[in-house]
Structure formats: C-alpha cells, structure tokens
Scaffold this active site. Structure first.
Site, PDB file in Angstrom:
ATOM      1  N   GLY A   1       0.839  -1.193   0.000  1.00 45.99           N
ATOM      2  CA  GLY A   1       0.000   0.000   0.000  1.00 45.99           C
ATOM      3  C   GLY A   1       0.872   1.239   0.000  1.00 45.99           C
ATOM      4  O   GLY A   1       0.862   2.033  -0.924  1.00 45.99           O
TER       5      GLY A   1
ATOM      6  N   GLY B   1       0.120  -6.482   3.226  1.00 47.33           N
ATOM      7  CA  GLY B   1       1.432  -7.129   3.208  1.00 47.33           C
ATOM      8  C   GLY B   1       2.099  -7.022   4.562  1.00 47.33           C
ATOM      9  O   GLY B   1       3.223  -7.494   4.769  1.00 47.33           O
TER      10      GLY B   1
ATOM     11  N   GLY C   1      -3.138   0.278  12.010  1.00 53.47           N
ATOM     12  CA  GLY C   1      -3.974  -0.880  11.696  1.00 53.47           C
ATOM     13  C   GLY C   1      -4.037  -1.932  12.781  1.00 53.47           C
ATOM     14  O   GLY C   1      -5.114  -2.298  13.255  1.00 53.47           O
TER      15      GLY C   1
ATOM     16  N   LYS D   1       8.580 -12.017  14.023  1.00 49.05           N
ATOM     17  CA  LYS D   1       8.981 -12.152  12.616  1.00 49.05           C
ATOM     18  C   LYS D   1       8.315 -11.080  11.753  1.00 49.05           C
ATOM     19  O   LYS D   1       8.968 -10.397  10.960  1.00 49.05           O
ATOM     20  CB  LYS D   1       8.606 -13.543  12.097  1.00 49.05           C
TER      21      LYS D   1
ATOM     22  N   LYS E   1       2.232  -0.656  19.918  1.00 47.70           N
ATOM     23  CA  LYS E   1       2.313   0.596  19.167  1.00 47.70           C
ATOM     24  C   LYS E   1       2.475   0.245  17.686  1.00 47.70           C
ATOM     25  O   LYS E   1       2.880  -0.872  17.357  1.00 47.70           O
ATOM     26  CB  LYS E   1       3.522   1.419  19.617  1.00 47.70           C
TER      27      LYS E   1
ATOM     28  N   GLU F   1       5.493   1.949   9.878  1.00 48.08           N
ATOM     29  CA  GLU F   1       6.313   2.968   9.222  1.00 48.08           C
ATOM     30  C   GLU F   1       7.492   3.425  10.078  1.00 48.08           C
ATOM     31  O   GLU F   1       8.332   4.206   9.629  1.00 48.08           O
ATOM     32  CB  GLU F   1       5.429   4.168   8.854  1.00 48.08           C
TER      33      GLU F   1
HETATM   34 MO1  MOS Z   1       0.787   5.097   5.321  1.00 48.29          MO
HETATM   35  S1  MOS Z   1       1.744   6.401   4.014  1.00 48.29           S
HETATM   36  O1  MOS Z   1      -0.002   6.241   6.340  1.00 48.29           O
HETATM   37  O2  MOS Z   1      -0.319   4.244   4.375  1.00 48.29           O
END
Ligand code: MOS
Length: 746
Positions: A253, A481, A523, A632, A700, A704
């Site tokens: 994504g 993913g 998520g 993992k 947390k 990213e």
């Molecule tokens: Mo991420 S760039 O907040 O899908």
C-alpha cells in the site's frame, strides 16, 4: 471499550498459549506463494469481464479542445469509449475540508479541464485488454494548453499556510525561538531538499467492478475500505449501502492506496452501462501520474545549543507542494515537536499549489523525509560541539513532551541508542571523517533516532464460534502485506484459547464491521483492539454458559475451565453457535499521554574513492514500540521500512520534466529503489516494552517506524566515511565526487 484509562492486566498479558510475540509464519503465506491469493486484477466474478484502458492527458494544464473517438470506436472488440462528453453525471471534486480526505468524491471525465499530466481524458472498454489498449491509442485528443507552474523552488513566493491536516496543527511556537537562537553559543542553520518520491508498490492499482440489483461490487486494491466505499458512493451519488468494496489481498500500500483512483470510478461507471464486469489496471507508467506521490520538500533546520550540547532553540520549517486543486502538505516538521527537549521551538509547514498530480501520504508521510533532515542537523551539531552524536541525543532527552506538556506513555529512545551502540560496535567509530579505509573505499558509520506517532482509531469486529469450535472473525480491515491476517489470528487464538488453525480470519470486505483500515501505522492497534473487545465479549458469554465467573475462567486448549468445571468451546457454542461484537474507541489516554514509538538506526557505508559510489555495508535498527505481537512480522516491517530509508537516502528520485509536468523516469528501471545487491545485512531488534496507555493489546504501530530516521543514519554514515555533507537527497555519486576528489587530491 474506550481508552480512558490504562488497560488493565488481561489475557494478552497472560499469554497462556504463548502465541503473542511468537515469530509465527504468515497464515496467508502458502496461498500467496502458490498463487492462490487472488489480487484485484485476478478476481473472476460476476461474469466474463470486459477490459478498460485509460487514455491519459499529455499536458499539465489546460483543456481538451477536441477529442475524436471515431477510430477507437471502430477498432476491433471495442464496446465503449467514454470521454467528458458522454460520461455519466458525477459529484463535484471534494470537498476539500472533509475530515476524511480519502472519502472525497473524485469524478472522472467530469469536464474538459486538464488539471495535471496523466489525468484521464478518455476510457476505452473492449473485449480484451489488448484491444482496449490498442484502441486507446486511436483516441485523438487536441489540447488547448495553458501556462503552468510546476517547480517548488521557483514558486516559493506563493507558499501559503495550509489548513491543519490529520488533526495536527500546521505550525507550532513555544518560547522565543529567534532570541534563543541568536544567543546560542553553537548553531546549525542548514537547508535540506528531498525529491519527489513515488510509492512503488509491487502490485499496480487494479479494479474489477460489476453491478447486481443496483449495487456495485468493486474488487480493488484499497488500504481503507470504508473510505473507498464512501468515495465511490459520493462520486456516483448513490448510497454507501449500494457499494461493496473488496480488497482481500494487497501487494503493498505504502500510502498510495489510501485513496482510490479513476480505475475504480471508470470501471464502475462503464460496468453499469455495459451490464457486465469491467476490469481495469493501471500500467506502471500511468501510476506515476494517475496516482499520488510524495511532494519534494525544502527544509530549513536551525539548532541552537550551549557548549554543553544542551539545545536551547530548535526550528524546523518545511515547504512542499500540493496539487492546485488540493491542500495536502508533507508534514516533515511534525516529529520535531516532540523528539528533543529545548525551551524555544518553532515548526512550520508551507505549501505551494502547483500544476502537478496530487501529492499525498507516502511511506511515513512527514517523518520519512523530515528525519533525514533533522537527524543530519543533529549530526552536524554534534560535530561542531565535538560531542558524540549518541551522547548529544542523550543530553537532549525530554522528561515530558516539550510542546504538549504531557508525559510520554512510554519512551525508550535512550535504550534503543544504547543497545544499538553495543550491538553495532559504535565504539569503533572515528569521529573524524575519512579516517577509515577498506581498499579504495572510505568507511563510515552514522546514527539517527527513529520516532513515529502512535494512533488508535475507532474499530469494530464480529466474532462467531461455530458448533465445531471454529472461530470466524470478520472485520472490514485490510492486510497490505503487513501481516494483519497473521497477528489478528494470534490475538483471537490467544484470547479464546484456541489453536491458530481453529481461527478463520476474514478481512477485506466493506460489508464486515467498520475498521479504519491500514494506514498511519494504526492498523494492528485499532483493528486488533476491536478484535480484543469482541473476544472479551465472547469470553464472557462462554463463561456464563459454563456457569463460572469470567474472571475465574481460563481459556486454553479449546476449552473453558473454572470453578472445577470445564467444557469445550464447541460444546458451549451449541448447535447454533455463539457470536459477539466488539468495538474500540480512542479516549483520554490519547490526550493525556504523548504516544510515539521509538528507535535508533545505525548504518555503515563505504564511499568509493574513485567513483564516489556509496554502498551500504550493514545496518541495524533497534526499536521500542510497545508489545510486539509477532517478532517475525514486526522485524519484516522494520527492515522493509529501513530499506525504504536506504532508497530515500541514496536512490529514489522522480525527476520532473518542467516543460511538461511529468515524471520522466516513470518505471522501475528509471525510478531506482534498492535491489538485493544494494542491501547487505539489515537487521532489526525490538526492546521489551509494554505500553498500557495505548490500547488493550499494549502495542504501538510499527509499520512505518523503520523508515523514520533510517535515511538520516545513512546520510550521516556517508559524511563520516568521506567528509562530504550532502543535504540534497538522494546522495548520488555526482554530489560526492568534488568532495571526494578534494580528499584524494586527484
Ligand atoms: Mo501510510 S503512508 O499512512 O499508508
């Protein structure tokens, strides 16, 4: 449940089956490697599909003066040629001030206007994809081009203060930055630039759309199912209940699938008209303009410190662009509000409207490029002070959030720096650049901090136990993913005391209970907490059926036991089964505590004395990101993101042609991302941490985090290797050569 208090001790803490944290393989791994996990374009549903192909504009601004579709319409297999002249009525673009920018209406072929290069000007549908593509070339467009503004640097004078974004204010001011900076004993005042970047996901955007009984089903590659559903509904001016979005498997994504695009709208409209499914994929080349990108940025960072290295003033100003018709900005100064202590502070964001495609969230919007600059500035300050860059960071560790004035939920940047230094062998680094060689290579080490905001979003979930003791979980959540299928299976199995194989994780369908989807690294925390709540409700129901107090019941090995009673989940579910729903909402914890995940990046690079070529030799990230659900999966997220950071520092650069408003290197041969040969040993390690202020799982976001600061560590390593400070990313050999020549005297 709502996070208005720290989460109490729960079944996830107890971890009786030991599933939480375990490095379990992906539950969808076999399906994926055997080609049995259908991605959008592979879906066969609703009858034989016709194929769409988008004709994209070759000017950046102006109008379609004339469009001749006669030849295309006569071409073999063509079923429909849609242009602004015959496209169905749709809503206007926007609105801009909506709280969910990914739910906005985005009409296609709505008028003769061209707002950016690559915008759709026609859509051809044919029996086969080859026929559609061939016919698309026969559409003859005559443009009335208009003057354009395309370059950030040239139009900085038009920079405006954009409205707040994602609930974060545009600017911040604490104390008196100007006075403190003027008075500082040691200063850094540096300007950094970062280029346009694209998401470069493996899977191109694709759609299959078909209608049945007035309702459209759309298989597409979308991170946010609810937003996508609303976007389609508002564009086509129909009720969201008439739109079903399905995204079961997504090949990356990276923010590029937060919005949906014209492939979705055009396929949906054409399918309604033709009465059969329409399937449309973007080509890789189209993706560069038809989807979003990360804006280039200009960043100015000023640091003022005493001779002891304690910061007195810190300022981070960022300029980026938005599409002329949009208001996005790259929030690259954002992390500077909470990362280091200093009494006097300033952060700003300014945006320039340009005739370019929409800039939007890309792989850690803000921090990814913001920390390449900030962490280099800290390195520059360390050198001026002759203080080790790790020690400098330790001296500026805040006791509480310096701008919000609240405590951190948990913050272990110090632990990450110290553990990383030990594991990486930081003590061997020589502070003086160009002090270490290996043959014709200078070798250097660099360090950088990592931080990314932690979020909890509202999320719902349904769990259903059947008579065989199999648990089905349903959420309108996606796995892009990241491993959602796997970690949610672990959570559900642990909560109910079931083996992994007895949990069926059903995601990727907007008909399921609402979740925020995958984005902003929220998520797992959000959908995972909704799942936690649903499982908690189901545990209560099961305990009641057994006739025991749920607090005294244990869930293990497919059985519920307590107060000398015990029965299987299958028996307790009964012939008709047992269901429960759950829900999580953010609460006061999000305001009372400053919530971020942290980390430290260490990079070792070689810079070739003859060519200026940079090679990463090894890299380590140490992270403190709350409880880790699956070691993992989390390491895979972290190392993947670190590799993004390497790409950002050394390779990635979408090159704008300022004559046409297009990116010239619009494929993965021209747009360089790291390949295997570029990436030697990259390792990630997680420190033990449990954060009860974040969510009931006490986790947390990690998606990213790994890119935040990674490019900064690489840049600092390049400087340490050869003594050339490059502030204009990516750090390519041409920018190093003059400095390298000076050092070798050649
Ligand atoms: Mo991420 S760039 O907040 O899908």
């Amino acid at each position: 449940m709502q996070m208005n208090a720290p989460a109490p001790r729960n079944a996830i803490d107890e971890n009786r089956q030991g599933l939480i944290g375990k490095p379990i393989d992906r539950v969808d791994g076999r399906l994926k490697v055997t080609g049995k996990a259908p991605y959008s374009h592979e879906v066969q549903e609703g009858g034989p599909a016709a194929y769409g192909f988008i004709v994209d504009a070759t000017i950046a601004r102006g109008a379609v003066a004339a469009i001749d579709t006669a030849a295309a319409e006569r071409a073999p297999g063509v079923l429909l040629v849609m242009t602004h002249k015959n496209a169905p009525r749709q809503a206007q673009w926007g609105p801009l001030d909506t709280p969910d920018r990914y739910a906005r209406a985005s009409p296609q072929l709505g008028s003769d206007r061209v707002e950016h290069y690559g915008q759709a000007v026609a859509f051809v549908v044919a029996q086969t994809v080859e026929q559609a593509r061939a016919a698309a070339r026969l559409v003859n467009v005559r443009y009335a081009p208009e003057a354009t503004e395309l370059e950030l640097e040239r139009h900085l004078g038009q920079a405006e203060k954009p409205p707040e974004q994602f609930g974060q204010k545009t600017d911040s001011y604490v104390g008196d930055f100007d006075a403190a900076f003027a008075a500082a004993a040691v200063k850094v005042d540096s300007r950094y630039t970062t280029p346009f970047e694209v998401h470069a996901q493996m899977e191109p955007h694709a759609t299959v759309a078909y209608w049945k009984d007035g309702k459209v089903t759309i298989h597409c590659s979308a991170q946010l199912l609810k937003s996508a559903q609303k976007a389609v509904a508002s564009t086509l001016q129909i009720s969201p209940s008439k739109v079903r979005i399905v995204s079961r498997y997504i090949g990356g994504g990276f923010g590029g699938k937060l919005p949906i695009y014209g492939d979705v709208m055009l396929s949906a409209m054409a399918s309604r008209q033709l009465g059969r499914p329409v399937k449309t994929a973007l080509t890789r080349q189209q993706m560069f303009h038809f989807t979003t990108h990360r804006s280039n940025t200009i960043q100015r960072i000023r640091l003022g410190a005493g001779a002891d290295g304690v910061l007195t003033a810190i300022a981070h100003e960022t300029w980026s662009h938005s599409a002329r018709f949009d208001n996005f900005f790259e929030n690259a100064s954002m992390q500077t509000r909470s990362l280091y202590a200093a009494p006097n502070r300033l952060t700003t964001h300014r945006s320039v409207k340009l005739d370019l495609p929409i800039s939007d969230s890309t792989r850690a919007p803000g921090e990814a490029v913001g920390m390449m600059a900030l962490e280099q500035a800290i390195d520059e300050l360390a050198e001026k002070l002759a203080i080790d860059p790790i020690e400098l960071r330790l001296r500026n560790e805040p006791a509480k959030d310096p701008e919000l004035g609240v405590p951190y939920s948990t913050r272990n940047l110090v632990g990450c720096l110290q553990e990383g230094a030990k594991r990486f062998g930081w003590a061997a680094r020589k502070a003086k650049p160009a002090s270490t060689t290996d043959g014709r290579w200078w070798v250097g080490m660099g360090v950088a901090a990592a931080t990314r905001g932690n979020l909890l979003m509202p999320s719902k979930c349904l769990v259903a136990l059947d008579r065989n003791g199999t648990l089905t979980v349903r959420m309108a959540m996606t796995d892009i993913g990241t491993g959602s299928y796997t970690v949610f299976t672990q959570v559900a199995a642990e909560m109910l005391g079931l083996p992994m194989e007895r949990v069926r994780m059903e995601l990727g369908d907007s008909e399921f209970p609402d979740t925020p989807g995958s984005g902003g690294s929220f998520g797992a925390a959000s959908a995972g907490s909704g799942l936690f709540d649903a499982c908690t409700q189901l545990r209560a129901k099961l305990a009641r059926r057994l006739g025991v107090d749920v607090a005294a019941a244990s869930f293990e090995g497919g059985r519920v036991s307590g107060a000398s009673r015990s029965d299987s989940l299958a028996a307790l579910a009964g012939a008709v089964g047992l269901e429960a729903t759950g829900e999580v909402k953010p609460g006061t914890m999000a305001k009372q505590y400053s919530q971020q995940a942290y980390g430290a990046h260490f990079a070792e690079v070689g810079v070739n004395m003859d060519s200026g070529e940079v090679k990463l030799r090894r890299m380590l990230g140490v992270f403190a990101a709350g409880r880790i659900l699956n070691d993992k999966m989390a390491r895979s997220q972290a190392t993947g993101a670190m590799i993004w950071g390497v790409g950002s520092a050394l390779f990635e650069d979408a090159v704008l042609d300022p004559r046409f408003g297009c990116f010239v290197n619009n494929d993965l041969a021209g747009y360089h991302v790291p390949c295997h040969a570029d990436i030697p040993a990259v390792e990630a390690h997680f420190l033990q941490e449990v954060d009860d202020k974040t969510n009931p799982l006490k986790i947390k976001g990690v998606g990213e985090l790994g890119v935040c600061g990674a490019g900064g560590a690489v840049a600092n390593a390049v400087y340490n290797a050869c003594g050339v400070r490059v502030r204009d990313f990516p750090i390519t050999l041409d920018k190093l050569l003059s400095g390298v020549g000076r050092l070798t005297g050649e």
